[in-house]
Design a protein around this motif. Sequence first.
Motif, short mmCIF file in Angstrom:
data_model
loop_
_atom_site.label_atom_id
_atom_site.label_comp_id
_atom_site.label_asym_id
_atom_site.label_seq_id
_atom_site.Cartn_x
_atom_site.Cartn_y
_atom_site.Cartn_z
N LYS A 46 41.69 37.22 28.59
CA LYS A 46 42.45 37.14 29.82
C LYS A 46 41.85 38.07 30.86
CE LYS A 46 47.23 37.38 31.52
NZ LYS A 46 48.64 37.64 31.13
N VAL A 47 41.66 37.56 32.09
CA VAL A 47 41.10 38.34 33.18
C VAL A 47 42.05 38.24 34.38
CG1 VAL A 47 39.15 38.64 34.75
CG2 VAL A 47 38.75 37.87 32.40
N ARG A 48 42.48 39.37 34.89
CA ARG A 48 43.36 39.42 36.06
C ARG A 48 42.51 39.63 37.30
NH1 ARG A 48 48.68 37.83 37.00
NH2 ARG A 48 49.62 39.13 38.62
N HIS A 49 42.63 38.74 38.27
CA HIS A 49 41.82 38.87 39.49
C HIS A 49 42.66 38.53 40.71
CE1 HIS A 49 38.25 38.84 42.01
NE2 HIS A 49 38.58 37.65 42.46
N ARG A 50 42.87 39.53 41.56
CA ARG A 50 43.62 39.36 42.80
C ARG A 50 44.97 38.68 42.59
NH1 ARG A 50 38.67 37.62 46.96
NH2 ARG A 50 37.53 39.58 46.75
N GLY A 51 45.66 39.14 41.56
CA GLY A 51 47.00 38.65 41.30
C GLY A 51 47.09 37.38 40.49
N ASP A 52 45.96 36.78 40.14
CA ASP A 52 45.96 35.55 39.37
C ASP A 52 45.36 35.79 37.98
OD1 ASP A 52 47.04 33.90 41.39
OD2 ASP A 52 45.07 33.79 42.36
N ASP A 53 45.85 35.02 37.02
CA ASP A 53 45.36 35.12 35.65
C ASP A 53 44.30 34.06 35.39
OD1 ASP A 53 46.97 37.27 34.94
OD2 ASP A 53 48.63 35.97 34.33
N TYR A 54 43.16 34.50 34.87
CA TYR A 54 42.10 33.61 34.43
C TYR A 54 41.83 33.90 32.96
CZ TYR A 54 41.13 32.84 39.40
OH TYR A 54 41.24 32.50 40.72
N PHE A 55 41.20 32.96 32.32
CA PHE A 55 40.84 33.14 30.91
C PHE A 55 39.36 32.85 30.78
CE2 PHE A 55 45.27 32.14 31.18
CZ PHE A 55 45.86 33.05 30.31
N PHE A 56 38.64 33.83 30.23
CA PHE A 56 37.19 33.77 30.16
C PHE A 56 36.76 33.42 28.74
CE2 PHE A 56 33.10 35.80 29.30
CZ PHE A 56 32.33 35.25 30.32
N TYR A 69 45.02 24.35 29.53
CA TYR A 69 44.01 25.21 30.14
C TYR A 69 42.82 24.37 30.59
CZ TYR A 69 46.77 28.96 28.13
OH TYR A 69 47.80 29.80 27.80
N PHE A 70 42.42 24.51 31.86
CA PHE A 70 41.36 23.71 32.41
C PHE A 70 40.30 24.60 33.07
CE2 PHE A 70 44.68 24.29 35.49
CZ PHE A 70 44.04 24.54 36.69
N TRP A 71 39.06 24.12 33.09
CA TRP A 71 37.95 24.86 33.64
C TRP A 71 38.04 24.92 35.16
CZ3 TRP A 71 34.04 23.46 37.05
CH2 TRP A 71 32.98 24.37 37.16
N VAL A 72 37.71 26.09 35.74
CA VAL A 72 37.68 26.26 37.20
C VAL A 72 36.41 27.00 37.59
CG1 VAL A 72 40.20 26.31 37.46
CG2 VAL A 72 38.96 28.45 37.06
N ARG A 73 36.01 26.79 38.84
CA ARG A 73 34.90 27.57 39.37
C ARG A 73 35.37 29.01 39.57
NH1 ARG A 73 30.58 24.91 41.30
NH2 ARG A 73 30.07 26.59 42.76
N PRO A 74 34.60 29.98 39.16
CA PRO A 74 35.04 31.38 39.28
C PRO A 74 35.12 31.81 40.75
CG PRO A 74 32.77 31.27 38.55
CD PRO A 74 33.29 29.87 38.50
N PRO A 75 36.15 32.54 41.12
CA PRO A 75 36.28 33.01 42.51
C PRO A 75 35.33 34.17 42.79
CG PRO A 75 38.05 33.90 41.20
CD PRO A 75 37.30 32.97 40.30
N LEU A 76 35.05 34.40 44.06
CA LEU A 76 34.20 35.52 44.45
C LEU A 76 34.78 36.84 43.98
CD1 LEU A 76 33.21 34.59 48.13
CD2 LEU A 76 31.72 34.59 46.12
N GLY A 77 33.92 37.68 43.45
CA GLY A 77 34.34 39.02 43.06
C GLY A 77 34.75 39.15 41.61
#
Length: 207
Positions: A46-56, A69-77
């Motif tokens: 689990k990765v927290r980025h700018r208030g949103d949860d992503y899973f790596f 759970y679906f694949w997304v393009r990673p956000p800047l930063g």
Amino acid sequence: MKNRYLKFSTLIMLVCFGLTTILPAAALAGPKHGPIFKHVPPGGQKVRHRGDDYFFHRGLFYRHGPKGYFWVRPPLGIIAYSLPVAAVTVLIGGLTYYVYDNVYYRRVPAGYQVVQVPTQTTTIVHTPPAVPMNPADSGTQVVVMSKILNVRSGPGINHAVLTQTYMGNVLIIQGSASDWYYVRLPDNTYGWVMKAFVTMPHNGAQG
């Protein structure tokens, strides 16, 4: 009239049949960028980025949606712990980037950070970084002896391959370290090559 009615009825039946066969296939096709997982892929973090949860997981990022759970393009930063397997190394404006699916990463202490796409699209001349210098070697020309020679980001085979140079190419030594030369290539880019695969050019002098 009766024949016209039969033809119209047949046409309606064919359209309905087509919809019943095409729509389920489209519904099962899933998202454009890959499958949806019911659970986070095994080993995902689990990765927290700018208030949103992503899973790596294995170089890729996922988000949670209504269906899984679906694949997304990673956000800047955002920082990835590792690169996607198919990522390639490029040198642009004197900086090393790692690229996968038009997403650019730079190495940071915590891993690999997603950055803006560089405005320069080609490798350009840059000031070489500080490297161990040997005044006797600096500025000396050497010629590539092997058919293909890897040019690396550092003095060792554990460093990434930036590009390749070829037999007969003339390289200009900028510095050295152990069994490696830091050189300028014919296209004015820089990198490390093994000393064993280059030689000093012959000037043709005799007698």
